[in-house]
Write a protein that holds these residues in place. Structure first.
Motif, mmCIF file in Angstrom:
data_model
loop_
_atom_site.group_PDB
_atom_site.id
_atom_site.type_symbol
_atom_site.label_atom_id
_atom_site.label_comp_id
_atom_site.label_asym_id
_atom_site.label_seq_id
_atom_site.Cartn_x
_atom_site.Cartn_y
_atom_site.Cartn_z
ATOM 1 N N GLY A 16 0.793 -1.231 0.000
ATOM 2 C CA GLY A 16 0.000 0.000 0.000
ATOM 3 C C GLY A 16 0.821 1.275 0.000
ATOM 4 N N ASP A 17 2.157 1.151 -0.011
ATOM 5 C CA ASP A 17 3.009 2.354 -0.052
ATOM 6 C C ASP A 17 3.269 2.700 -1.510
ATOM 7 O OD1 ASP A 17 4.888 4.315 0.095
ATOM 8 O OD2 ASP A 17 6.463 3.058 0.973
ATOM 9 N N MET A 18 2.567 3.762 -2.010
ATOM 10 C CA MET A 18 2.601 4.071 -3.444
ATOM 11 C C MET A 18 3.773 4.977 -3.839
ATOM 12 S SD MET A 18 0.322 2.469 -5.077
ATOM 13 C CE MET A 18 -0.322 1.068 -4.186
ATOM 14 N N LYS A 19 4.535 5.417 -2.819
ATOM 15 C CA LYS A 19 5.595 6.385 -3.132
ATOM 16 C C LYS A 19 6.573 5.891 -4.193
ATOM 17 C CE LYS A 19 5.600 8.161 1.244
ATOM 18 N NZ LYS A 19 6.336 7.782 2.449
ATOM 19 N N PRO A 20 7.018 4.638 -4.142
ATOM 20 C CA PRO A 20 8.037 4.236 -5.137
ATOM 21 C C PRO A 20 7.472 3.860 -6.518
ATOM 22 C CG PRO A 20 7.754 2.507 -3.484
ATOM 23 C CD PRO A 20 6.757 3.571 -3.158
ATOM 24 N N MET A 21 6.206 4.212 -6.795
ATOM 25 C CA MET A 21 5.607 3.933 -8.101
ATOM 26 C C MET A 21 6.477 4.464 -9.242
ATOM 27 S SD MET A 21 3.070 2.576 -9.784
ATOM 28 C CE MET A 21 1.502 2.458 -8.894
ATOM 29 N N GLY A 22 7.090 5.655 -8.976
ATOM 30 C CA GLY A 22 7.908 6.305 -10.004
ATOM 31 C C GLY A 22 9.055 5.431 -10.479
ATOM 32 N N VAL A 23 9.570 4.594 -9.585
ATOM 33 C CA VAL A 23 10.690 3.724 -9.959
ATOM 34 C C VAL A 23 10.240 2.750 -11.044
ATOM 35 C CG1 VAL A 23 12.346 2.003 -9.131
ATOM 36 C CG2 VAL A 23 11.668 3.922 -7.653
ATOM 37 N N ILE A 24 9.044 2.190 -10.857
ATOM 38 C CA ILE A 24 8.520 1.227 -11.835
ATOM 39 C C ILE A 24 8.216 1.944 -13.160
ATOM 40 C CG2 ILE A 24 6.684 -0.437 -12.318
ATOM 41 C CD1 ILE A 24 8.615 -1.261 -10.062
ATOM 42 N N ILE A 25 7.570 3.123 -13.043
ATOM 43 C CA ILE A 25 7.265 3.890 -14.266
ATOM 44 C C ILE A 25 8.558 4.209 -15.013
ATOM 45 C CG2 ILE A 25 6.311 6.057 -15.178
ATOM 46 C CD1 ILE A 25 4.286 6.047 -12.910
ATOM 47 N N GLY A 26 9.568 4.641 -14.245
ATOM 48 C CA GLY A 26 10.856 4.975 -14.861
ATOM 49 C C GLY A 26 11.438 3.775 -15.589
ATOM 50 N N HIS A 27 11.347 2.625 -14.961
ATOM 51 C CA HIS A 27 11.868 1.391 -15.558
ATOM 52 C C HIS A 27 11.150 1.095 -16.883
ATOM 53 C CE1 HIS A 27 13.940 -2.594 -14.884
ATOM 54 N NE2 HIS A 27 13.127 -2.881 -15.893
ATOM 55 N N VAL A 28 9.826 1.203 -16.850
ATOM 56 C CA VAL A 28 9.029 0.930 -18.055
ATOM 57 C C VAL A 28 9.366 1.943 -19.154
ATOM 58 C CG1 VAL A 28 6.685 0.861 -19.014
ATOM 59 C CG2 VAL A 28 7.168 -0.170 -16.768
ATOM 60 N N MET A 29 9.520 3.223 -18.763
ATOM 61 C CA MET A 29 9.849 4.265 -19.749
ATOM 62 C C MET A 29 11.191 3.971 -20.402
ATOM 63 S SD MET A 29 7.458 6.383 -20.152
ATOM 64 C CE MET A 29 5.969 6.980 -19.372
ATOM 65 N N ARG A 30 12.161 3.526 -19.586
ATOM 66 C CA ARG A 30 13.480 3.186 -20.149
ATOM 67 C C ARG A 30 13.339 2.051 -21.159
ATOM 68 N NH1 ARG A 30 15.305 4.194 -15.271
ATOM 69 N NH2 ARG A 30 15.279 2.034 -14.572
ATOM 70 N N GLU A 31 12.580 1.064 -20.773
ATOM 71 C CA GLU A 31 12.406 -0.104 -21.654
ATOM 72 C C GLU A 31 11.692 0.265 -22.963
ATOM 73 O OE1 GLU A 31 13.564 -3.285 -21.229
ATOM 74 O OE2 GLU A 31 14.672 -2.305 -19.587
ATOM 75 N N THR A 32 10.740 1.215 -22.852
ATOM 76 C CA THR A 32 9.944 1.562 -24.048
ATOM 77 C C THR A 32 10.448 2.835 -24.739
ATOM 78 O OG1 THR A 32 8.402 2.857 -22.723
ATOM 79 C CG2 THR A 32 7.841 0.539 -23.071
ATOM 80 N N LYS A 33 11.591 3.326 -24.294
ATOM 81 C CA LYS A 33 12.160 4.580 -24.844
ATOM 82 C C LYS A 33 11.147 5.727 -24.770
ATOM 83 C CE LYS A 33 15.518 2.425 -27.913
ATOM 84 N NZ LYS A 33 14.971 1.021 -28.035
ATOM 85 N N GLY A 34 10.481 5.807 -23.614
ATOM 86 C CA GLY A 34 9.569 6.945 -23.382
ATOM 87 C C GLY A 34 8.266 6.863 -24.150
ATOM 88 N N ARG A 35 7.957 5.703 -24.708
ATOM 89 C CA ARG A 35 6.771 5.625 -25.552
ATOM 90 C C ARG A 35 5.534 5.095 -24.823
ATOM 91 N NH1 ARG A 35 7.805 2.070 -29.840
ATOM 92 N NH2 ARG A 35 9.496 1.162 -28.644
ATOM 93 N N ALA A 36 5.664 4.846 -23.494
ATOM 94 C CA ALA A 36 4.499 4.376 -22.728
ATOM 95 C C ALA A 36 3.820 5.556 -22.051
ATOM 96 C CB ALA A 36 4.939 3.364 -21.690
ATOM 97 N N ASP A 37 2.559 5.398 -21.733
ATOM 98 C CA ASP A 37 1.798 6.427 -21.039
ATOM 99 C C ASP A 37 1.855 6.152 -19.532
ATOM 100 O OD1 ASP A 37 -0.363 8.618 -21.232
ATOM 101 O OD2 ASP A 37 -1.271 7.083 -19.950
ATOM 102 N N GLY A 38 2.335 7.152 -18.763
ATOM 103 C CA GLY A 38 2.537 6.970 -17.312
ATOM 104 C C GLY A 38 1.274 6.518 -16.613
ATOM 105 N N GLY A 39 0.142 7.087 -16.989
ATOM 106 C CA GLY A 39 -1.135 6.731 -16.358
ATOM 107 C C GLY A 39 -1.487 5.275 -16.602
ATOM 108 N N GLU A 40 -1.238 4.849 -17.819
ATOM 109 C CA GLU A 40 -1.559 3.466 -18.155
ATOM 110 C C GLU A 40 -0.638 2.492 -17.412
ATOM 111 O OE1 GLU A 40 -1.436 2.561 -22.338
ATOM 112 O OE2 GLU A 40 -2.493 0.656 -22.058
ATOM 113 N N VAL A 41 0.624 2.862 -17.262
ATOM 114 C CA VAL A 41 1.573 2.015 -16.520
ATOM 115 C C VAL A 41 1.099 1.844 -15.076
ATOM 116 C CG1 VAL A 41 3.936 1.824 -15.657
ATOM 117 C CG2 VAL A 41 3.526 2.660 -17.991
#
Ligand code: ADP
Ligand code: MG
Ligand code: ZN
Length: 481
Positions: free
Chosen positions: A446-471
């Motif tokens: 339930g601790d949502m603070k580190p969500m950005g780490v996962i989003i960042g990881h996905v963005m790196r993998e997709t070269k910024g082509r994913a939508d943060g909200g959808e992730v």
């Protein structure tokens, strides 16, 4: 307690009118022609030569008056303004004294006192040593400019700062440019401005003693000059010394103000009606013709952008006051997939005024760039449809600016399309969670603070082509939250 002062400014603006011929003769208007090649007995002031008023100049004067909301005099007249100067061969200038063509009105919150027509003086050229006569440096006269039609626009003392003076002049210049009545080029002298400046204690009704800053040839210098003069006047008053009425010259390089002439030396022009010209009578036909020639003016265009397209006032102003930018934006909006529609206008205006201008450079007309209006409209629509993320869209714009082209084709060729939909994105999210087990654990708890780490990881993998909200949504689904 120290006294607070407020600034009062009134401007006198000379505008060279873009007619074919001079104000009172049929000599052609020129710029940069060999000296003294556009003259005749009238504009050389030869004895007995008779002036004839230029109907086109009166027409342009009426257009200016209409654009500034002035009252147009059904009858006005020309007067002689007498003074001696080597660039004024007649010993007087034909101007308008007590019956100007236009009076009243206003623009951008500044009231206009009057607009009148007159002729320009010739041009003194200080030839220096190359023009030595009997051993001393000489000045010579070029009469080409003599007799050029001018409209003089005089404001009421309604301006209260250097910035407001600059803002007013920018609106006035754009308006005159859109009207097509003048080249309004300050460096070339087709737009010239004198600033009348005074200060007074806040709350005092009576105006302070004014000084006049002459003929500054750029907006930046005008603002600088006004600031310097206001500071000088305030220092005088604080030291208990009076401001004396005088005409000043501001040198933008040294930022020094020097006196050109004081009140005692002020001219008494001995105006009297020009006996060689009949009064100007404005017929309904002339009014109709001037009215029909009026285009949409910048202030009205800004209002329309705000009202019909719901643009932010700053954005509307930027687009409306820079005609070429506004034209480009409207062409893009018309080329939008949804057509000329208010829904598309906001994002398109933002992409134009922020992303596009930043890439092209502030003063570049986008019509001269590689980016077609339809291409940006397409791109903004693709971003809105989430076919491409805003970030990747900016990369597409980089390509458009560099080499033009079609946004959809660029997205395809460079693989910039958004990575979305469960099928493609869910595995990437799963991999990101597996690669960061500690983070996944905290999210699960339930601790949502580190969500950005996962989003960042996905963005790196997709070269910024994913939508943060959808992730974020997929992470929650994956973790059963
Ligand atoms: P002048 O006869 O010296 O040319 P005008 O009364 O014709 O003076 O005004 C010329 C310009 O100076 C106008 O733009 C007017 O608004 C402005 N002006 C007049 N008095 C003042 C003042 N005390 N402070 C600032 N501007 C002024
Ligand atoms: Mg004056
Ligand atoms: Zn002439």
């Amino acid at each position: 307690m120290s006294v607070e002062y407020e600034t009062v400014i009134g401007l006198e603006i000379h505008v060279q009118l873009k007619t074919n011929t001079k104000m009172f003769c049929s000599c052609a208007l020129t710029f940069g022609e060999p000296p003294n090649t556009r003259t005749c007995p009238v504009c050389l002031g030869l004895p007995g030569a008779l002036p004839v008023a230029n109907a086109e100049a009166i027409h342009l004067g009426l257009m200016i008056g209409m654009a500034l909301g002035c009252e147009l005099a059904p009858r006005s007249k020309f007067d002689r303004k007498q003074y001696f100067y080597p660039d004024l061969p007649k010993g007087y200038q034909i101007s308008q004294f007590d019956e100007p063509l236009c009076a009243g009105g206003g623009i951008g919150g500044v009231r206009i006192h009057r607009v009148h027509l007159e002729e320009d003086a010739a041009k003194l050229v200080h030839a220096g040593t190359s023009g030595r006569i009997h051993g001393s440096a000489a000045s010579v006269v070029d009469f080409n400019r003599g007799g050029t039609p001018l409209a003089e626009i005089v404001t009421e003392p309604d301006i209260s700062s250097a910035e407001q003076a600059g803002e007013f002049l920018r609106l006035l210049r754009t308006t005159l440019r859109v009207l097509g009545v003048s080249d309004v080029n300050m460096e070339e002298g087709s737009l010239r401005c004198d600033a009348n400046i005074s200060i007074r204690p806040v709350g005092q009704a009576e105006l302070g003693v004014k000084t006049e800053l002459k003929n500054m040839n750029s907006f930046r210098y005008i603002e600088k000059g006004i600031r310097a003069e206001v500071a000088r006047q305030e220092a005088l008053l604080r030291a208990g010394e009076p401001v004396t009425q005088e005409t000043l010259h501001f040198d933008p390089r040294t930022e020094q103000l020097t006196s050109m002439r004081s009140k005692e030396e002020a001219h008494d022009y001995r105006y009297f009606p020009e006996p060689d010209l009949t009064p100007v009578l404005i017929t309904p036909d002339m009014l109709e013709r001037a009215h029909a020639a009026l285009p949409e003016l910048p202030a009205a265009r800004q209002e329309r952008f705000e009202r019909d397209l719901s643009l932010h006032p700053d954005t509307a102003k930027l687009l409306a006051w820079r005609t070429e930018l506004g034209d480009w934006f409207e062409a893009a909006l018309a080329a939008s997939p949804a057509g000329y529609d208010a829904a598309a206008a906001g994002p398109l205006a933002n992409w134009t005024t922020n992303e596009l201008i930043t890439r092209l450079g502030t003063d570049v007309d986008p019509a001269t760039s590689n980016v077609a209006p339809a291409a940006l409209a397409q791109l903004v629509a693709l971003v809105a449809a989430k076919t491409v993320t805003a970030n990747a869209g900016k990369q597409v714009l980089d390509v458009l600016v560099a080499e033009g082209g079609d946004p959809a084709a660029i997205i395809e060729a460079q693989g910039l399309g958004a990575v979305g939909g469960e099928d493609t994105l869910a595995p990437v999210v799963q991999a990101a969670l597996e690669a960061n087990p500690a983070i996944a654990e905290r999210l699960r708890g339930g601790d949502m603070k580190p969500m950005g780490v996962i989003i960042g990881h996905v963005m790196r993998e997709t070269k910024g082509r994913a939508d943060g909200g959808e992730v974020t949504k997929l992470v929650r689904a994956e973790l059963g939250l």
